[in-house]
Design a protein around this motif. Sequence first.
Motif: not given
Length: 70
Positions: A59, A62-66
């Motif tokens: 991991t 948090d997977g929110k940034e693009r």
Amino acid sequence: MNHENFEKQLNEWRHYLHSHPESAFEERNISEFLANVLTDMGLEVHRNIGGTGIVANLTVGDGKERYYKY
């Protein structure tokens, strides 16, 4: 860990694994060995998948940034 140390570690693992062979679908020692190596690397490891299988989760963030390339 630098390149030389990592290469030495890989060789040690290879020698260990080749000196402890196990029959197909009975790789309990190898499975445990690899799970411990991955756990020591900081990965979340799930053991005994289908008997002797392992799954490790890596991991990052948090997977929110693009990030977009224009």
